[in-house]
Design a protein around this motif. Sequence first.
Motif, PDB file in Angstrom:
ATOM      1  N   UNK A  54       0.262  -1.141   0.603  1.00  0.00           N
ATOM      2  CA  UNK A  54       0.047  -0.214   0.153  1.00  0.00           C
ATOM      3  C   UNK A  54       1.466   1.062  -0.073  1.00  0.00           C
ATOM      4  N   UNK A  55       0.243   2.293  -0.578  1.00  0.00           N
ATOM      5  CA  UNK A  55       0.761   3.487  -0.673  1.00  0.00           C
ATOM      6  C   UNK A  55      -0.261   4.785   0.601  1.00  0.00           C
ATOM      7  N   UNK A  56      -0.051   4.925   1.354  1.00  0.00           N
ATOM      8  CA  UNK A  56      -0.969   5.088   2.543  1.00  0.00           C
ATOM      9  C   UNK A  56      -1.518   6.570   2.348  1.00  0.00           C
ATOM     10  N   UNK A  57      -0.277   7.645   1.879  1.00  0.00           N
ATOM     11  CA  UNK A  57      -0.763   8.859   1.661  1.00  0.00           C
ATOM     12  C   UNK A  57      -2.342   8.724  -0.117  1.00  0.00           C
ATOM     13  N   UNK A  58      -1.604   8.119  -0.587  1.00  0.00           N
ATOM     14  CA  UNK A  58      -2.436   7.285  -1.934  1.00  0.00           C
ATOM     15  C   UNK A  58      -4.173   7.541  -1.040  1.00  0.00           C
ATOM     16  N   UNK A  59      -4.252   6.558  -0.410  1.00  0.00           N
ATOM     17  CA  UNK A  59      -5.334   6.333   0.380  1.00  0.00           C
ATOM     18  C   UNK A  59      -6.227   7.223   0.392  1.00  0.00           C
ATOM     19  N   UNK A  60      -5.303   7.875   1.589  1.00  0.00           N
ATOM     20  CA  UNK A  60      -6.103   9.345   2.630  1.00  0.00           C
ATOM     21  C   UNK A  60      -6.080  10.268   1.336  1.00  0.00           C
ATOM     22  N   UNK A  61      -5.439  10.054   0.262  1.00  0.00           N
ATOM     23  CA  UNK A  61      -5.877  11.252  -0.746  1.00  0.00           C
ATOM     24  C   UNK A  61      -7.339  11.280  -1.347  1.00  0.00           C
ATOM     25  N   UNK A  62      -7.713  10.308  -1.468  1.00  0.00           N
ATOM     26  CA  UNK A  62      -8.703   9.662  -1.740  1.00  0.00           C
ATOM     27  C   UNK A  62     -10.374  10.160  -1.131  1.00  0.00           C
ATOM     28  N   UNK A  63     -10.293  10.756  -0.201  1.00  0.00           N
ATOM     29  CA  UNK A  63     -10.685  11.187   0.713  1.00  0.00           C
ATOM     30  C   UNK A  63     -12.953  10.444   0.923  1.00  0.00           C
ATOM     31  N   UNK A  64     -13.451  11.585   0.387  1.00  0.00           N
ATOM     32  CA  UNK A  64     -15.021  10.228   1.041  1.00  0.00           C
ATOM     33  C   UNK A  64     -15.434   9.844  -0.478  1.00  0.00           C
ATOM     34  N   UNK A  65     -14.862   9.472  -1.467  1.00  0.00           N
ATOM     35  CA  UNK A  65     -15.251   8.375  -2.158  1.00  0.00           C
ATOM     36  C   UNK A  65     -13.380   7.101  -2.270  1.00  0.00           C
ATOM     37  N   UNK A  66     -13.475   7.120  -0.539  1.00  0.00           N
ATOM     38  CA  UNK A  66     -11.929   6.154  -0.800  1.00  0.00           C
ATOM     39  C   UNK A  66     -12.520   4.663  -1.382  1.00  0.00           C
ATOM     40  N   UNK A  67     -14.436   4.163  -1.310  1.00  0.00           N
ATOM     41  CA  UNK A  67     -13.780   2.914  -1.442  1.00  0.00           C
ATOM     42  C   UNK A  67     -13.703   2.435  -2.338  1.00  0.00           C
ATOM     43  N   UNK A  68     -14.821   3.690  -3.947  1.00  0.00           N
ATOM     44  CA  UNK A  68     -14.333   2.871  -5.617  1.00  0.00           C
ATOM     45  C   UNK A  68     -12.457   3.188  -5.249  1.00  0.00           C
ATOM     46  N   UNK A  69     -12.107   4.591  -5.486  1.00  0.00           N
ATOM     47  CA  UNK A  69     -10.950   4.440  -5.795  1.00  0.00           C
ATOM     48  C   UNK A  69      -9.900   3.538  -5.208  1.00  0.00           C
ATOM     49  N   UNK A  70      -9.348   3.209  -3.857  1.00  0.00           N
ATOM     50  CA  UNK A  70      -9.077   2.806  -3.105  1.00  0.00           C
ATOM     51  C   UNK A  70      -9.029   1.146  -3.898  1.00  0.00           C
ATOM     52  N   UNK A  71     -10.193   0.834  -4.227  1.00  0.00           N
ATOM     53  CA  UNK A  71      -9.929  -0.529  -4.807  1.00  0.00           C
ATOM     54  C   UNK A  71      -9.465  -0.482  -6.548  1.00  0.00           C
ATOM     55  N   UNK A  72      -9.684   0.856  -6.023  1.00  0.00           N
ATOM     56  CA  UNK A  72      -9.116   1.009  -8.039  1.00  0.00           C
ATOM     57  C   UNK A  72      -7.629   0.685  -8.340  1.00  0.00           C
ATOM     58  N   UNK A  73      -6.659   2.020  -7.171  1.00  0.00           N
ATOM     59  CA  UNK A  73      -5.397   2.362  -7.326  1.00  0.00           C
ATOM     60  C   UNK A  73      -4.665   1.571  -6.456  1.00  0.00           C
ATOM     61  N   UNK A  74      -5.382   1.745  -4.879  1.00  0.00           N
ATOM     62  CA  UNK A  74      -4.387   0.675  -4.287  1.00  0.00           C
ATOM     63  C   UNK A  74      -4.487  -0.312  -3.902  1.00  0.00           C
ATOM     64  N   UNK A  75      -5.177  -1.120  -3.915  1.00  0.00           N
ATOM     65  CA  UNK A  75      -5.906  -2.532  -3.914  1.00  0.00           C
ATOM     66  C   UNK A  75      -6.408  -3.070  -2.389  1.00  0.00           C
ATOM     67  N   UNK A  76      -7.151  -2.172  -2.181  1.00  0.00           N
ATOM     68  CA  UNK A  76      -7.802  -2.717  -0.255  1.00  0.00           C
ATOM     69  C   UNK A  76      -9.090  -2.272  -0.488  1.00  0.00           C
ATOM     70  N   UNK A  77     -10.018  -2.801  -0.211  1.00  0.00           N
ATOM     71  CA  UNK A  77     -10.880  -2.310   0.478  1.00  0.00           C
ATOM     72  C   UNK A  77     -11.134  -1.361   2.125  1.00  0.00           C
ATOM     73  N   UNK A  78     -11.218  -0.347   1.877  1.00  0.00           N
ATOM     74  CA  UNK A  78     -10.933   0.389   3.660  1.00  0.00           C
ATOM     75  C   UNK A  78     -12.017   0.763   4.095  1.00  0.00           C
ATOM     76  N   UNK A  79     -13.864   0.241   3.574  1.00  0.00           N
ATOM     77  CA  UNK A  79     -14.811  -0.894   4.524  1.00  0.00           C
ATOM     78  C   UNK A  79     -15.325  -1.778   4.496  1.00  0.00           C
ATOM     79  N   UNK A  80     -14.536  -2.392   3.665  1.00  0.00           N
ATOM     80  CA  UNK A  80     -15.014  -3.690   3.633  1.00  0.00           C
ATOM     81  C   UNK A  80     -13.844  -4.884   4.206  1.00  0.00           C
TER      82      UNK A  80
END
Length: 331
Positions: A54-80
């Motif tokens: 993971x790149x944590x700054x990239x995950x944190x930068x996605x804000x309110x669209x974390x679920x979609x963006x993290x699944x796409x760019x960071x390969x992590x489920x923030x909420x699931x």
Amino acid sequence: MLGLRLRGASAGVRPPVFGVRPDEPLRRTVYAATGIPGRLVDGMHLSVFEGGPLSIPAVLSVGTVAARASAGREWVEVYGSRACPSCLLASGGVWQLWWKLSCAAVCPEHQLVLLDRCPTCQWVLRWGGDRPRVVPAQWARLPTVCANSVKGRPCSRWLPASRTDGASAESVAAQRHWLDVAFERVEPVLGGVNVSAAGWFAAFRACVILLRLGLPRVLQRVGDVSAWCARALWQESADRGARGGRFGWGPASAEAAAALLALVTPVLAATDVRELSLRLAPLVRTAADEGCLSAGPLKRLAVPEVFAQAIRACVPTGGWAKSPWEGGGSR
């Protein structure tokens, strides 16, 4: 009560990217409420995977669209999350942090494919159901219960009773190695060269993308692909195929992740650059035949120079295809 910041825009909504990286005020309040020291609090957050999968700054930068963006760019489920029913039973409901990563595929201890969705409500585990990210206080349930919202009521499924498929020996071995690199238990190597964990995972992602871009023809070129692997990748291609625009996203299911681990890990286990290039050749040449070798998600990956060198060595000559890392990889 526990010192956690659980409130977002409204009283029952979790804030964006909750559980990604703790700060000092959070450590202090949790310690004051529970006596749990800061180092243990740190270990409960996704930031333990910084500089690896993971790149944590990239995950944190996605804000309110974390679920979609993290699944796409960071390969992590923030909420699931995914889960091993046997682990939940043995631990009394402890949810392991690595289950949230998109490459969480199988349980190395119980040799089972992880559970993606609740068998009763069919929602992603820990997603929230039809009220995502909402956790009403009156819905307090044991951690072994699904509790996703279904028509205004919590799902009562007891997850340890859920059945899941047994994992193949190759996917179990691949998951163990993947986790060893993620948790810094081994020093990652590519083509006989020591590389950073971030570089190894970038190379892993590149191989996954190349596989997807070459489907279904690439499976014939790779050879000796298990029937379950081919089936899992074919099913995933409906959502992660080259034509859908999501081929750079994390694996869509635990079964797909298991198949990708089983196919990609032996490629990255090559002992020198020449062998690495030979193992990459079917992936690279099929992607080149499909006209997809210059795909944007590939170019954005900071792969190690040894991997970029191996890719360049197997790009077909005399044509228009070029390596995504024509100028070289990262050092």
